[in-house]
Design an enzyme around this catalytic site. Structure first.
Site, PDB file in Angstrom:
ATOM      1  N   GLU A   1       9.772  16.314  14.792  1.00  0.00           N
ATOM      2  CA  GLU A   1      10.165  16.086  13.400  1.00  0.00           C
ATOM      3  C   GLU A   1       9.329  16.984  12.505  1.00  0.00           C
ATOM      4  O   GLU A   1       8.098  16.879  12.487  1.00  0.00           O
ATOM      5  CB  GLU A   1       9.939  14.615  13.026  1.00  0.00           C
ATOM      6  CG  GLU A   1      10.469  14.285  11.652  1.00  0.00           C
ATOM      7  CD  GLU A   1      10.165  12.852  11.231  1.00  0.00           C
ATOM      8  OE1 GLU A   1       9.040  12.382  11.469  1.00  0.00           O
ATOM      9  OE2 GLU A   1      11.059  12.214  10.646  1.00  0.00           O
TER      10      GLU A   1
ATOM     11  N   GLY B   1       7.013   4.936   8.139  1.00  0.00           N
ATOM     12  CA  GLY B   1       6.162   6.109   8.284  1.00  0.00           C
ATOM     13  C   GLY B   1       6.328   6.724   9.657  1.00  0.00           C
ATOM     14  O   GLY B   1       7.383   6.602  10.281  1.00  0.00           O
ATOM     15  N   SER B   2       5.262   7.353  10.131  1.00  0.00           N
ATOM     16  CA  SER B   2       5.369   8.137  11.364  1.00  0.00           C
ATOM     17  C   SER B   2       5.115   7.273  12.610  1.00  0.00           C
ATOM     18  O   SER B   2       4.515   6.192  12.529  1.00  0.00           O
ATOM     19  CB  SER B   2       4.372   9.288  11.317  1.00  0.00           C
ATOM     20  OG  SER B   2       3.073   8.773  11.234  1.00  0.00           O
TER      21      SER B   2
ATOM     22  N   CYS C   1      13.756  10.703   6.425  1.00  0.00           N
ATOM     23  CA  CYS C   1      13.672  10.225   7.815  1.00  0.00           C
ATOM     24  C   CYS C   1      14.962  10.452   8.580  1.00  0.00           C
ATOM     25  O   CYS C   1      14.944  10.774   9.764  1.00  0.00           O
ATOM     26  CB  CYS C   1      13.297   8.751   7.830  1.00  0.00           C
ATOM     27  SG  CYS C   1      14.383   7.738   6.807  1.00  0.00           S
TER      28      CYS C   1
ATOM     29  N   LYS D   1       0.876  -1.184   0.000  1.00  0.00           N
ATOM     30  CA  LYS D   1       0.000   0.000   0.000  1.00  0.00           C
ATOM     31  C   LYS D   1       0.908   1.227   0.000  1.00  0.00           C
ATOM     32  O   LYS D   1       1.459   1.599   1.025  1.00  0.00           O
ATOM     33  CB  LYS D   1      -0.872  -0.032   1.273  1.00  0.00           C
ATOM     34  CG  LYS D   1      -2.211   0.645   1.160  1.00  0.00           C
ATOM     35  CD  LYS D   1      -2.222   2.133   1.066  1.00  0.00           C
ATOM     36  CE  LYS D   1      -1.775   2.933   2.243  1.00  0.00           C
ATOM     37  NZ  LYS D   1      -1.580   4.362   1.886  1.00  0.00           N
TER      38      LYS D   1
ATOM     39  N   GLU E   1       9.872   1.208  10.597  1.00  0.00           N
ATOM     40  CA  GLU E   1      10.943   2.176  10.308  1.00  0.00           C
ATOM     41  C   GLU E   1      10.321   3.552  10.378  1.00  0.00           C
ATOM     42  O   GLU E   1       9.542   3.941   9.508  1.00  0.00           O
ATOM     43  CB  GLU E   1      11.529   1.921   8.912  1.00  0.00           C
ATOM     44  CG  GLU E   1      12.142   0.548   8.738  1.00  0.00           C
ATOM     45  CD  GLU E   1      13.433   0.365   9.525  1.00  0.00           C
ATOM     46  OE1 GLU E   1      14.004   1.365  10.007  1.00  0.00           O
ATOM     47  OE2 GLU E   1      13.862  -0.788   9.682  1.00  0.00           O
TER      48      GLU E   1
HETATM   49  P1  NAD Z   1       2.359   8.342   7.796  1.00  0.00           P
HETATM   50  O1  NAD Z   1       2.623   7.429   8.935  1.00  0.00           O
HETATM   51  O2  NAD Z   1       1.275   9.338   7.907  1.00  0.00           O
HETATM   52  O3  NAD Z   1       2.044   7.515   6.459  1.00  0.00           O
HETATM   53  C1  NAD Z   1       2.879   6.480   6.015  1.00  0.00           C
HETATM   54  C2  NAD Z   1       2.019   5.438   5.342  1.00  0.00           C
HETATM   55  O4  NAD Z   1       1.130   4.888   6.293  1.00  0.00           O
HETATM   56  C3  NAD Z   1       1.149   5.955   4.205  1.00  0.00           C
HETATM   57  O5  NAD Z   1       1.090   4.998   3.176  1.00  0.00           O
HETATM   58  C4  NAD Z   1      -0.209   6.106   4.869  1.00  0.00           C
HETATM   59  O6  NAD Z   1      -1.284   6.028   3.970  1.00  0.00           O
HETATM   60  C5  NAD Z   1      -0.201   4.923   5.796  1.00  0.00           C
HETATM   61  N1  NAD Z   1      -1.122   5.019   6.931  1.00  0.00           N
HETATM   62  C6  NAD Z   1      -1.612   6.131   7.530  1.00  0.00           C
HETATM   63  N2  NAD Z   1      -2.440   5.801   8.542  1.00  0.00           N
HETATM   64  C7  NAD Z   1      -2.467   4.444   8.588  1.00  0.00           C
HETATM   65  C8  NAD Z   1      -3.117   3.509   9.431  1.00  0.00           C
HETATM   66  N3  NAD Z   1      -3.919   3.882  10.417  1.00  0.00           N
HETATM   67  N4  NAD Z   1      -2.885   2.196   9.227  1.00  0.00           N
HETATM   68  C9  NAD Z   1      -2.055   1.781   8.258  1.00  0.00           C
HETATM   69  N5  NAD Z   1      -1.426   2.624   7.413  1.00  0.00           N
HETATM   70  C10 NAD Z   1      -1.626   3.946   7.581  1.00  0.00           C
HETATM   71  O7  NAD Z   1       3.748   9.031   7.490  1.00  0.00           O
HETATM   72  P2  NAD Z   1       4.032  10.216   6.461  1.00  0.00           P
HETATM   73  O8  NAD Z   1       3.797  11.494   7.145  1.00  0.00           O
HETATM   74  O9  NAD Z   1       3.344   9.954   5.184  1.00  0.00           O
HETATM   75  O10 NAD Z   1       5.580   9.970   6.214  1.00  0.00           O
HETATM   76  C11 NAD Z   1       6.552  10.635   6.889  1.00  0.00           C
HETATM   77  C12 NAD Z   1       7.049   9.826   8.077  1.00  0.00           C
HETATM   78  O11 NAD Z   1       7.718   8.647   7.610  1.00  0.00           O
HETATM   79  C13 NAD Z   1       8.092  10.595   8.857  1.00  0.00           C
HETATM   80  O12 NAD Z   1       7.915  10.397  10.226  1.00  0.00           O
HETATM   81  C14 NAD Z   1       9.397   9.963   8.376  1.00  0.00           C
HETATM   82  O13 NAD Z   1      10.471  10.126   9.268  1.00  0.00           O
HETATM   83  C15 NAD Z   1       8.996   8.542   8.221  1.00  0.00           C
HETATM   84  N6  NAD Z   1       9.943   7.818   7.374  1.00  0.00           N
HETATM   85  C16 NAD Z   1      10.763   6.876   7.935  1.00  0.00           C
HETATM   86  C17 NAD Z   1      11.694   6.184   7.169  1.00  0.00           C
HETATM   87  C18 NAD Z   1      12.601   5.150   7.777  1.00  0.00           C
HETATM   88  O14 NAD Z   1      13.094   4.293   7.050  1.00  0.00           O
HETATM   89  N7  NAD Z   1      12.852   5.173   9.064  1.00  0.00           N
HETATM   90  C19 NAD Z   1      11.800   6.458   5.784  1.00  0.00           C
HETATM   91  C20 NAD Z   1      10.959   7.430   5.238  1.00  0.00           C
HETATM   92  C21 NAD Z   1      10.039   8.099   6.044  1.00  0.00           C
END
Ligand code: NAD
Length: 493
Positions: free
Chosen positions: A396, A241-242, A297, A188, A263
């Site tokens: 962040e 993600g976050s 990230c 996804k 991650e």
């Molecule tokens: P996010 O968590 O909002 O979204 C990430 C993904 O999760 C998206 O595909 C989103 O649709 C999905 N998502 C959202 N809510 C969900 C739920 N309830 N259940 C399942 N999936 C859900 O993050 P973002 O704001 O889009 O991305 C930025 C974040 O990602 C930052 O915190 C960044 O540091 C982190 N990030 C980490 C790495 C790493 O490898 N450590 C790499 C890139 C980004």
């Protein structure tokens, strides 16, 4: 060449569908989401707004593939398949780079640069296919004559959820180990940047990836992502993600005790010691924050500078920041593109407003083109004379905002660096080997860069500690995460 001369791929436009069991299908609801070009604010295609029914179908297809013919593929056959995917992708990389630039804003200079990285990552996973199904004879102390073997078996169906900041990177952390181990996957991608993932999936079909082995379901996190996280047919979730989303995924995964790889975010320190070579440290630390418009990230957003060089460093950082060219990613002159969305632009501007009340604004701070601009551009921004309990040093931002914090002693630098809930990465700038070694040991983070920032070898990989998550992407540990150990005892009497 101007942006107007870049060929827009025919793939961009129209209605994009999900890939489920080898077929391209719309969301069961028929609903769609606009894919927006962040450089212009204009829609460039639609993607499927999937929900639980679509995720159900994709997981069923992935399960059928996992238990079918794919389970009998030999390591050599999987290796050849990954290398075919490698060749097809590299042949089409200019198109992929352009799609990524149009969909998430990163400049072509960056997205084209991912070609070499993609080649390395796919070759790495091609080299890992012998691990799945491998067996090690293990000595045992059983009475009688037993042969005991320890196998590594594929975990099954993997659900991948990735963010928008680098889909052409993020997808390989799911598809790479899945293909290497004989798992199957449902990915996804982020609702803000799914197009390059969909095109890669088409190309993977063309390269011969069997139906159902990889599936892509687009949509919002709260619908498609959450459905995947709680689906009882998914054995492992690989999430990037976050922190907040990770917490809801942990809860959603409890139903069938899914394996998890998380991650997450960071607020990484980048420490500049007084003996650093500032000709390298200034641009290195600056781009450690600003690369990908700060949407990284591992961004080294807290720049800790020894007080004796603080003022000189800040002055030079401010000058450097003003030279960074921000513009449409299709323009080869652009070093940074826009932020991903209006929402992200507002978030970053809110932090800049808070920072202006907390610390000294040295450079940037404004929306480029003002509020009349259709694109989501922001100036790279530097705050100085900050301290670690300010909001801009703790949260962040995920935008091009550097916060410079002075320190007096090496111990104080380490204490400030580690005073964060995150533990993803850190940087050090020093010409003293002892300082470099001692500080790398003392920092609580998954990756430390010394006199460089952000380099990544897929065969080594990276991951985090503390609230930056757990699991490891790349390297042998990553592949092992897609396998589980299985003991077999054979009574030889
Ligand atoms: P996010 O968590 O909002 O979204 C990430 C993904 O999760 C998206 O595909 C989103 O649709 C999905 N998502 C959202 N809510 C969900 C739920 N309830 N259940 C399942 N999936 C859900 O993050 P973002 O704001 O889009 O991305 C930025 C974040 O990602 C930052 O915190 C960044 O540091 C982190 N990030 C980490 C790495 C790493 O490898 N450590 C790499 C890139 C980004």
């Amino acid at each position: 060449m101007t942006s107007a001369q870049v060929q827009i791929p025919a793939f961009v436009g129209g209605e994009k569908k999900n890939l489920i069991g080898g077929r391209w299908v719309p969301a069961a609801s028929g609903e769609t989401i606009d894919a927006i070009n962040p450089a212009t604010g204009a829609p460039i295609a639609t993607i499927a707004a999937s929900g639980p029914a679509d995720v159900d179908a994709a997981v069923a297809a992935a399960r059928a593939a996992f238990e079918g013919e794919w389970s009998r593929w030999t390591p050599h056959e999987r290796r050849k398949l990954i290398l075919r995917v490698h060749d097809v992708l590299l042949d089409n990389f200019e198109e992929l780079a352009t799609i990524e630039t149009l969909d998430m804003g990163a400049p072509l200079a960056r997205t084209r640069g991912l070609k070499e990285w993609t080649s390395q990552v796919l070759q790495f996973y091609a080299g890992q296919t012998a691990l799945a199904g491998s067996a090690t004879p293990a000595q045992n102390s059983l009475p009688g004559d037993f042969l005991s073997l320890k196998y590594l078996a594929p975990v099954g169906v993997v659900g991948g959820v990735i963010p928008w900041n680098g889909p052409l990177i993020g997808l390989w952390w799911i598809f790479g180990p899945a293909l290497a181990t004989g798992c199957t996957a449902v990915l996804k991608p982020a609702e803000d940047a799914s197009l390059s993932v969909l095109r890669v999936a088409e190309l993977m079909q063309e390269a011969g990836v069997p139906d159902g082995v990889i599936n892509v379901v687009t949509g919002y996190g709260a619908q498609a992502g959450a459905a995947l996280a709680e689906h009882p047919g998914v054995d492992r979730i690989a999430f990037t993600g976050s922190v907040g989303t990770a917490q809801s995924i942990v809860r959603a995964s409890a139903g069938n005790l899914k394996r998890l790889q998380l991650e997450l975010g960071g607020k990484s320190p980048d420490i500049v010691f007084a003996d650093a070579d500032l000709d390298k440290a200034v641009p290195g630390a600056a781009m450690g924050v600003f690369t990908n418009t700060g949407q990284v990230c591992v961004a080294g957003t807290r720049i800790l500078v020894e007080r004796s060089i603080h003022d000189e460093f800040v002055a030079r950082l401010g000058e450097f920041t003003k030279t960074v060219r921000v513009g449409d990613g299709l323009d080869p002159q652009s070093q940074l593109g826009p932020l991903i969305s209006q929402r992200q632009l507002e978030r970053v501007r809110k932090y800049i407003e808070i920072g202006s009340g907390e610390a000294r604004l040295v450079a940037g701070g404004e929306r480029i083109g003002g509020d009349k601009s259709a694109g989501f551009y922001i100036e790279p921004t530097v705050f100085a004379n900050a301290h670690n309990d300010m909001v801009i040093a703790r949260e962040e931002i995920f935008g091009p905002v550097a916060t410079v914090i002075p320190f007096d002693t090496h111990d104080e630098a380490i204490a400030i660096a580690n005073d964060t809930p995150y533990g993803l990465a850190g940087g050090l700038w020093t010409q003293n080997l002892g300082t470099a070694h001692k500080a790398s040991q003392a920092l609580h983070a998954g990756t430390i860069w010394v006199n460089c920032y952000g380099v990544l070898d897929p065969s080594i990989g990276f991951g985090g500690t503390k609230q930056s998550g757990y699991g490891w992407k790349g390297g042998r540990e990553h592949v092992e995460g897609y396998l589980y150990p299985k003991a077999v005892y054979l009574n030889l009497d």
